[in-house]
Design an enzyme around this catalytic site. Structure first.
Site, PDB file in Angstrom:
ATOM      1  N   HIS A   1       0.798  -1.230   0.000  1.00  0.00           N
ATOM      2  CA  HIS A   1       0.000   0.000   0.000  1.00  0.00           C
ATOM      3  C   HIS A   1       0.832   1.283   0.000  1.00  0.00           C
ATOM      4  O   HIS A   1       0.293   2.363  -0.158  1.00  0.00           O
ATOM      5  CB  HIS A   1      -0.942   0.042   1.216  1.00  0.00           C
ATOM      6  CG  HIS A   1      -0.262   0.413   2.485  1.00  0.00           C
ATOM      7  ND1 HIS A   1       0.404  -0.507   3.255  1.00  0.00           N
ATOM      8  CD2 HIS A   1      -0.103   1.605   3.102  1.00  0.00           C
ATOM      9  CE1 HIS A   1       0.924   0.100   4.295  1.00  0.00           C
ATOM     10  NE2 HIS A   1       0.647   1.380   4.236  1.00  0.00           N
TER      11      HIS A   1
HETATM   12  C1  UD1 Z   1      -1.969   5.643   5.679  1.00  0.00           C
HETATM   13  C2  UD1 Z   1      -0.679   6.133   6.339  1.00  0.00           C
HETATM   14  C3  UD1 Z   1       0.315   4.984   6.431  1.00  0.00           C
HETATM   15  C4  UD1 Z   1      -0.327   3.742   7.044  1.00  0.00           C
HETATM   16  C5  UD1 Z   1      -1.573   3.381   6.235  1.00  0.00           C
HETATM   17  C6  UD1 Z   1      -2.305   2.142   6.693  1.00  0.00           C
HETATM   18  C7  UD1 Z   1      -0.150   8.528   5.903  1.00  0.00           C
HETATM   19  C8  UD1 Z   1       0.715   9.451   5.156  1.00  0.00           C
HETATM   20  N1  UD1 Z   1      -0.062   7.201   5.559  1.00  0.00           N
HETATM   21  O1  UD1 Z   1      -1.683   5.299   4.333  1.00  0.00           O
HETATM   22  O2  UD1 Z   1       1.414   5.391   7.228  1.00  0.00           O
HETATM   23  O3  UD1 Z   1       0.587   2.649   7.010  1.00  0.00           O
HETATM   24  O4  UD1 Z   1      -2.468   4.502   6.318  1.00  0.00           O
HETATM   25  O5  UD1 Z   1      -3.362   1.833   5.812  1.00  0.00           O
HETATM   26  O6  UD1 Z   1      -0.876   8.965   6.766  1.00  0.00           O
HETATM   27  N2  UD1 Z   1      -8.549   5.238   0.982  1.00  0.00           N
HETATM   28  C9  UD1 Z   1      -9.758   4.622   0.854  1.00  0.00           C
HETATM   29  N3  UD1 Z   1     -10.489   4.362   1.974  1.00  0.00           N
HETATM   30  C10 UD1 Z   1     -10.050   4.692   3.218  1.00  0.00           C
HETATM   31  C11 UD1 Z   1      -8.816   5.338   3.326  1.00  0.00           C
HETATM   32  C12 UD1 Z   1      -8.059   5.589   2.218  1.00  0.00           C
HETATM   33  O7  UD1 Z   1     -10.202   4.299  -0.239  1.00  0.00           O
HETATM   34  O8  UD1 Z   1     -10.763   4.401   4.187  1.00  0.00           O
HETATM   35  C13 UD1 Z   1      -7.757   5.504  -0.241  1.00  0.00           C
HETATM   36  C14 UD1 Z   1      -8.037   6.851  -0.836  1.00  0.00           C
HETATM   37  O9  UD1 Z   1      -8.045   6.716  -2.228  1.00  0.00           O
HETATM   38  C15 UD1 Z   1      -6.823   7.661  -0.424  1.00  0.00           C
HETATM   39  C16 UD1 Z   1      -5.738   6.616  -0.383  1.00  0.00           C
HETATM   40  O10 UD1 Z   1      -6.394   5.413   0.049  1.00  0.00           O
HETATM   41  O11 UD1 Z   1      -6.564   8.722  -1.274  1.00  0.00           O
HETATM   42  C17 UD1 Z   1      -4.642   6.937   0.565  1.00  0.00           C
HETATM   43  O12 UD1 Z   1      -5.159   7.102   1.882  1.00  0.00           O
HETATM   44  P1  UD1 Z   1      -4.282   7.806   3.009  1.00  0.00           P
HETATM   45  O13 UD1 Z   1      -5.043   7.880   4.258  1.00  0.00           O
HETATM   46  O14 UD1 Z   1      -3.696   9.075   2.479  1.00  0.00           O
HETATM   47  O15 UD1 Z   1      -3.030   6.858   3.152  1.00  0.00           O
HETATM   48  P2  UD1 Z   1      -2.871   5.287   3.270  1.00  0.00           P
HETATM   49  O16 UD1 Z   1      -2.331   4.781   2.004  1.00  0.00           O
HETATM   50  O17 UD1 Z   1      -4.062   4.583   3.819  1.00  0.00           O
END
Ligand code: UD1
Length: 369
Positions: free
Chosen positions: A204
């Protein structure tokens, strides 16, 4: 003592629940969910399974660019801290929720405590690395999980704020193992094929999901393995595979399943023949569960797992992934070191905060006021 605990993303629910349980014995805890993760499978399922109380506040910030997501959390949490006026604010790990809450809390009267402090990958292009550094420097009390983390903080001049607490993820894992004992014969994870031999894959990280060549290399190399591959897929990875036209290939070569709950994740890691991942926490969980780990990054915060021979860093190079999976000799679990503590980190954190807060607010006799 009144404590505001801030969580927002999947790994934080896992780190916070043992501390919450220890706090709620004799103190008031107000839980704030930033809403960084909002999908049922990335959020609510953890609250149900780990019996985490309903958050007092849900800031509902959702997904956005780094700047906007961090700013939204800061804007939303400031009035909460003003209204609650806690003695301490606890933040966890390295996400945008962590750094946003720490920066706002640092400008209030509350003691700011960072749990899982002092981790460093040395790679400043990772958003999580910047979040860790900034959070550590903004916080008042740094709960370091390992001796390495203590050394990292000392090297940055933060030694006098540091307490070696052990790792709260050991507390979470120990508790979960007890819960899972009765379910040991059930197949882990929804829709998982009945197989005794499988490789578990998770991906991820931004570095692996925003670069087609890296993601393609991982899917090619892991998909070609003879054994069954179980791949619980993070929503951002599913979107990236679709964007790059790789999703069909993943479905054809692997057993792709939705993100799994914490219990299922632990059961899946425990029973896997090998874990291939870019997750931070899962590298350590594999180590604690005696499962070999191949890490899809060029560096790690959990050096102890590599030094002990249980984790090999391969980046996203398909040849290297194939070679390590085919030939690497993994160590035996005899005499394995235990660098992450004994599962009592949460209690140590709460006791330390009690001591610090009672010193911070000495009772001044009214005659002297
Ligand atoms: C975040 C953390 C990472 C952690 C990970 C666990 C940061 C910078 N990164 O990464 O350290 O290891 O969480 O999962 O804070 N999205 C969804 N549904 C959700 C949440 C996210 O679809 O419930 C998708 C969205 O398209 C979003 C992308 O995931 O744009 C990234 O989400 P984000 O919260 O920025 O970071 P993670 O990749 O989840």
């Amino acid at each position: 003592m009144k404590v505001v605990s801030v969580v927002g993303a999947r790994p934080q629910f896992i780190k916070a629940f043992p501390v919450s349980a220890a706090l709620r014995h004799s103190h008031t805890e107000v839980l704030v969910h930033t809403g960084q993760h909002y999908d049922h499978e990335l959020s609510e399922v953890f609250f149900q399974e780990l019996d985490i109380p309903e958050p007092g506040y849900n800031l509902g910030v959702g997904s956005d660019t780094h700047g906007r997501q961090t700013a939204a959390i800061m804007a939303e949490i400031e009035p909460v801290l003003e209204a609650e006026s806690p003695d301490a604010v606890i933040v966890y790990g390295d996400t945008n929720s962590t750094v946003a809450a720490a920066l706002v809390a640092a400008k209030t009267d509350a003691i700011v405590a960072h749990v899982e402090s002092g981790l460093r990958s040395g790679n400043r292009s990772m958003p999580e690395e910047l979040n860790r550094i900034l959070t550590d420097h903004a916080s008042d009390v740094l709960f370091a999980p390992t001796d390495t983390a203590v050394d990292n903080l000392s090297a940055e001049g933060l030694g006098d704020r540091t307490i070696q607490s052990g790792d709260v993820m050991v507390d979470s894992l120990e508790w979960t193992r007890e819960q899972l004992d009765g379910r040991a014969t059930e197949r882990p994870g929804p829709g998982v094929v009945d197989t005794d031999e499988y490789l578990l894959l998770t991906v991820h990280r931004e570095a692996n999901t925003t670069d087609k060549t890296r993601l393609q290399g991982i899917i090619d190399a892991v998909g070609q393995q003879e054994q069954t591959v179980i791949f619980p897929i993070h929503p951002r990875t599913k979107a990236a595979l679709r964007r790059y036209g790789l999703y069909e290939q993943a479905l054809e070569t692997m057993h792709v399943i939705p993100p799994v709950s914490y219990f299922d994740s632990i059961a899946l890691i425990d029973q896997a023949s090998v874990l291939v991942t870019d997750s931070g926490g899962m590298q350590k969980e594999a180590f604690l569960l005696d499962t070999p780990c191949v890490t899809l990054r060029d560096e790690t915060e959990w050096d102890e797992t590599v030094e002990a021979g249980w984790n090999v860093l391969v980046g996203a190079d398909p040849d290297r992934i194939r070679a390590v999976l085919a030939t690497h000799q993994w160590p035996s679990s005899d005499h394995k070191p235990q660098p992450y503590g004994d599962g009592t980190a949460a209690q140590r954190i709460v006791s330390s905060l009690e001591d610090i807060i009672s010193l911070e607010t000495p009772t001044i006799p009214t005659s002297l006021q």
